[in-house]
Design a protein around this motif. Sequence first.
Motif, short mmCIF file in Angstrom:
data_model
loop_
_atom_site.label_atom_id
_atom_site.label_comp_id
_atom_site.label_asym_id
_atom_site.label_seq_id
_atom_site.Cartn_x
_atom_site.Cartn_y
_atom_site.Cartn_z
N VAL A 76 0.83 -1.20 0.00
CA VAL A 76 0.00 0.00 0.00
C VAL A 76 0.88 1.26 0.00
O VAL A 76 0.43 2.33 -0.36
N GLN A 100 1.15 3.22 -3.17
CA GLN A 100 -0.01 4.01 -3.62
C GLN A 100 0.00 5.35 -2.87
O GLN A 100 -0.67 5.52 -1.88
N THR A 101 0.82 6.29 -3.43
CA THR A 101 1.04 7.54 -2.69
C THR A 101 -0.05 8.56 -2.92
O THR A 101 -0.19 9.50 -2.16
N GLY A 102 -0.78 8.42 -4.02
CA GLY A 102 -1.76 9.45 -4.36
C GLY A 102 -1.18 10.54 -5.23
O GLY A 102 -1.91 11.39 -5.72
N TYR A 103 0.16 10.55 -5.44
CA TYR A 103 0.77 11.58 -6.30
C TYR A 103 0.73 11.13 -7.75
O TYR A 103 1.28 10.08 -8.11
N LEU A 104 0.11 11.93 -8.58
CA LEU A 104 -0.06 11.59 -9.98
C LEU A 104 1.30 11.41 -10.67
O LEU A 104 1.51 10.48 -11.44
N ARG A 105 2.27 12.28 -10.31
CA ARG A 105 3.57 12.27 -10.99
C ARG A 105 4.32 10.99 -10.67
O ARG A 105 5.05 10.46 -11.49
N ALA A 134 2.97 8.39 -12.95
CA ALA A 134 3.49 8.58 -14.31
C ALA A 134 4.93 8.09 -14.39
O ALA A 134 5.31 7.39 -15.34
N LEU A 135 5.70 8.41 -13.35
CA LEU A 135 7.10 7.98 -13.34
C LEU A 135 7.20 6.46 -13.34
O LEU A 135 7.97 5.87 -14.10
#
Lengths: 616, 103
Positions: free
Chosen positions: A588, A591-596, A599-600
């Motif tokens: 879990v 699953q950071t919540g950061y979109l970037r 994408a990375l």
Amino acid sequence: MLDLIWLLPTFPLLGFLILALAEGKLAKGPAGWIGAGSIGLSFAVAALVAVSFLQSGLESHTVPIWTWMSVAGFDPGVNLYLDGLALVMILVITGVGFLIHVYSTGYMADDPDFSRFFCYMNLFVFAMLLLVLGDNLLLLYLGWEGVGLCSYLLIGFWYDDPYNGYAARKAFVVTRVGDTAMAIGLFLLFAQLGTLNIQDMLHAAEAEWAVGSSLPAITALLLLGGAVGKSAQLPLQTWLPDAMAGPTPISALIHAATMVTAGVYLIARTHTLFELAPNVQLLVAWVGLITLLMAGFTAMTQNDIKRILAFSTVSQIGYMFLGLGVGAWSGAIFHLMTHAFFKALLFLGAGAVILSLHHEQDIFRMGAKRKQLPVGFLCFLIGGLALTAFPYTSGYFSKDEILIAALEVEGQGIWLWLGGVIGAFFTGIYTFRLFFVVFFGESRGHHDATEVKGLNIALPLFILMALSLFGGWIPVPLDAVFSHGAEHEEHHISAFMHGVMIALPLAGIAISYLFYGSGILSVEKLMSLPVSRALHRFWNSGWGMDRLYDFLFVNPFLYLARVNAKDIVDAFYDMLAALSRAGHLLIVRTQTGYLRWYALSMAAGLVALIAIGVLL
Amino acid sequence: MMGAIPVEHGLILAGILFSLGLIGVLTRRNIVFVLMSLEVMLNACGLAFIVAGSRWEQADGQIMFVLILTLAAAEVAVGLGLIIQMYRRFQTVDINVLSELKG
């Protein structure tokens, strides 16, 4: 006419379904009519069937209804089987059952759960009829468990009181011990003889098994286990006195007249097996004898009117077992029938007394009630006389038959007979102790009692009184069922023996009179001795059986349950859960919540895949 | 003819543009710039198609570029709409603020 027997269980089943589906929304009037009426219709059919059965020459008769299931040659049918034994049983069940249902419409009139009561009662009658009419072991077992379930439901009928729930559970669990033994016995019979049909099975057993060999002994023992559980005999008798927590009509119907005698029926039905195992049959006699004596002692020391009758029931079923054990098959069934009459009468009479005294059950808070409660007085007089085998009442004939047959057993006969006669002496004492304490002496409470009015209460009582008095003359058509028994010879018994059998119950009544009726002998003086006080305590607790079982089974079980509160088996599954939880916590984090970040990772993954593709 | 430009040059340019766009997407926190970087990546793809189409003298490359253009236009329309919504609700265009869907 005989094909109509399928109607017998159908009416109670319909009554049950209607009352169950109405969810208690039916008014008391219709609910009572449906509940009692269905049994009345059944009784009418039973009477018609009886007439045509007697006219058709007592031939047994099978009525197939449908095939239950058909799997690989295993096809138990729902077939009803009627012979003399089944006929006596259905007449008792529907006849006495009908009277008790009618009585209940009066007794339960003020109960908010009126319709639920009749719902369970009808289900019970249905199951009981299946039990005695089923032609195969599967159907018999279905009825057997069905009556057990209804017994549980009805003992715990007033479930608001935790004690009633406890009594219901106790009855269920204790009888389950016997039922398990019986189920194993039925499996064994099926595995060895390859048929579920009772008659085929008995014939096969007779043909294949030798007298005294081990297989019939084992199966008979296992069946006996079931019988002692259901019929409250030693060592599984402890549930019946507690079962009195249920409403009084239940005590009359289930715990006196019908269900508790199912064990007697079972042994009589499979009597061929017991004849193949003479040692087990003798054991049946001794179980009956010891039970009847122990229960007789206990009944003398009880104060609760219903518990006295409960121990008396245990004791009387002991007589039936004694009869079965000594080969007096029809005598035992005869006693089953007369006992159904007079014990139902006594219980219903007790119900009327209890109702009149605002649910008072302690006999020492009654006294001198014969003027206020004349109907109850008459009930206990007639029922008590029949119970103590007063000459020419119904109980006299049946008990006579059993005791005379006991005398004819070689070797141990005289002891069985003597025990039975002493039991009859105790019967006289405890029955008339109850009678004198409640109806004579001085009033010790409830001085303003008035008898409960209502024809639906009085009429069944009067009919049962007549049956208790004259039921001994009813001929039971059992000779064809037990034809190979040795009971056809005329019994010869010396006049002295016969005199003893008549005199001892009367002596019991006399002793009761001396102590409780006239006060010539004083109970206080007797109780001032330490030894009699100790004996009283011991008998009053039912020979300490409850405490013994608490010590042997209940407390160890509770201890284990406490120690193992965190189930050991659960540890493994808990570990699995912890493992997957840890894995979850690990993953879990990605699953950071950061979109970037996503994408990375996608880009990195893509690059890695392409790199692998290029390099390989 | 366009054959004067070697295909490698075109593809290298497309690759550089794509990488620049990707770096923009990964490093920028302002969502408007992320969207612009995405456009750069899309156009890099389109350039690669054009170069390839001219190399093999086929119209397919240009058709693909037209498709990509349409796609980019639609994407921008939707993307800008979402950005406006985001700004209205959160009073910011920083995408790191929108990290409620974490585990």
